[in-house]
Motif scaffolding. Sequence first.
Motif, short mmCIF file in Angstrom:
data_model
loop_
_atom_site.label_atom_id
_atom_site.label_comp_id
_atom_site.label_asym_id
_atom_site.label_seq_id
_atom_site.Cartn_x
_atom_site.Cartn_y
_atom_site.Cartn_z
N THR A 17 40.12 40.66 41.88
CA THR A 17 39.01 41.17 42.31
C THR A 17 37.83 39.88 42.34
O THR A 17 37.19 39.49 43.22
CB THR A 17 38.33 42.48 41.66
N ASP A 18 37.80 39.60 41.28
CA ASP A 18 36.90 38.33 40.93
C ASP A 18 37.18 37.24 41.91
O ASP A 18 36.13 36.64 42.50
CB ASP A 18 36.83 37.54 39.48
N HIS A 22 36.03 37.80 45.37
CA HIS A 22 34.72 37.65 45.80
C HIS A 22 34.27 36.35 45.68
O HIS A 22 33.48 35.84 46.57
CB HIS A 22 34.01 38.62 44.89
N ASP A 82 31.77 46.01 49.38
CA ASP A 82 31.31 45.67 47.98
C ASP A 82 32.32 45.49 47.15
O ASP A 82 33.75 45.75 47.58
CB ASP A 82 30.28 46.72 47.51
N ARG A 83 32.19 45.35 45.84
CA ARG A 83 33.19 45.07 44.97
C ARG A 83 33.99 46.27 44.48
O ARG A 83 35.17 46.08 44.14
CB ARG A 83 32.48 44.48 43.64
N THR A 87 36.90 46.42 47.14
CA THR A 87 37.85 45.31 46.64
C THR A 87 38.62 45.77 45.50
O THR A 87 39.93 45.73 45.34
CB THR A 87 37.10 44.00 46.23
N SER A 88 38.06 46.35 44.53
CA SER A 88 38.65 46.79 43.31
C SER A 88 39.66 47.91 43.58
O SER A 88 40.83 47.92 42.99
CB SER A 88 37.55 47.18 42.39
#
Length: 181
Positions: free
Chosen positions: A90-91, A94, A166-167, A170-171
Motif C-alpha cells: 500500500t505504501d 502511494h 484514498d489509502r 488501496t489497502s
Amino acid sequence: MATGHTDPQRRERILTATLDHIAEEGVASVSHRKIAARAGVPLGSMTYHFKGIDELLHEAFTRFAEHVAALFERRLNAAESAEEAREAVTDLIHELSDGPQHDLIVTHELYTLAARHPEYRELTRKWMIRSRQVLERHFDAETARQLDALIEGLALHRALDTAPHDRQLTSEAVKRITRTA
C-alpha cells in the motif's frame, strides 16, 4: 568539476540527464547533442561512453529499472509479516503515485519501447521477475503476479486521476488480492 578522462562521474551524469530528458520530452527527442548539453559534457564524450543512442537508452532504462526494483526491495524487505507486507505494498503504491511524475513518465516511455522492441521487452521482463521475487517472500507466486499488476495499475490510476482514491481503497484492494495468500 573535473574534465576529460579524469571525470569519473561523467557517465552517471549522462545517464541521469538521459532519464531527465526522457521524463520531460520523451524518448523520441533524445539525441547525443541534447543529452550532452543537459549533462554538461562535451559532445564527443557521448560516443566515448556509449556506442550509440540505443546503448545509451538501454543503459539509462536499465539504471531506472534498478532504481524502482530497489524501492520495492526496501519497502518489502522491512516487512516481517504478511500484514506488514500488505502495508508495504500500500505504501509503495502511494509513494509511486504521489511522488514526482518523473518516474511514472519514464516507466511508461520504457513500456512503449518494450511494446515495440524485444530488447526492451526483455529488460521489463527481468524487472517484473525481480519485483515478483520480492513479493514472493511474503505471498505465493500467483498472488505476487497479481500484486505486481495491481501496484502498476493503481499507481498509474492514482497519479493520473484528478481526484485520486484514498489509502483505504488501496489497502482494501491489496487485502482482497492477498486474502488467501
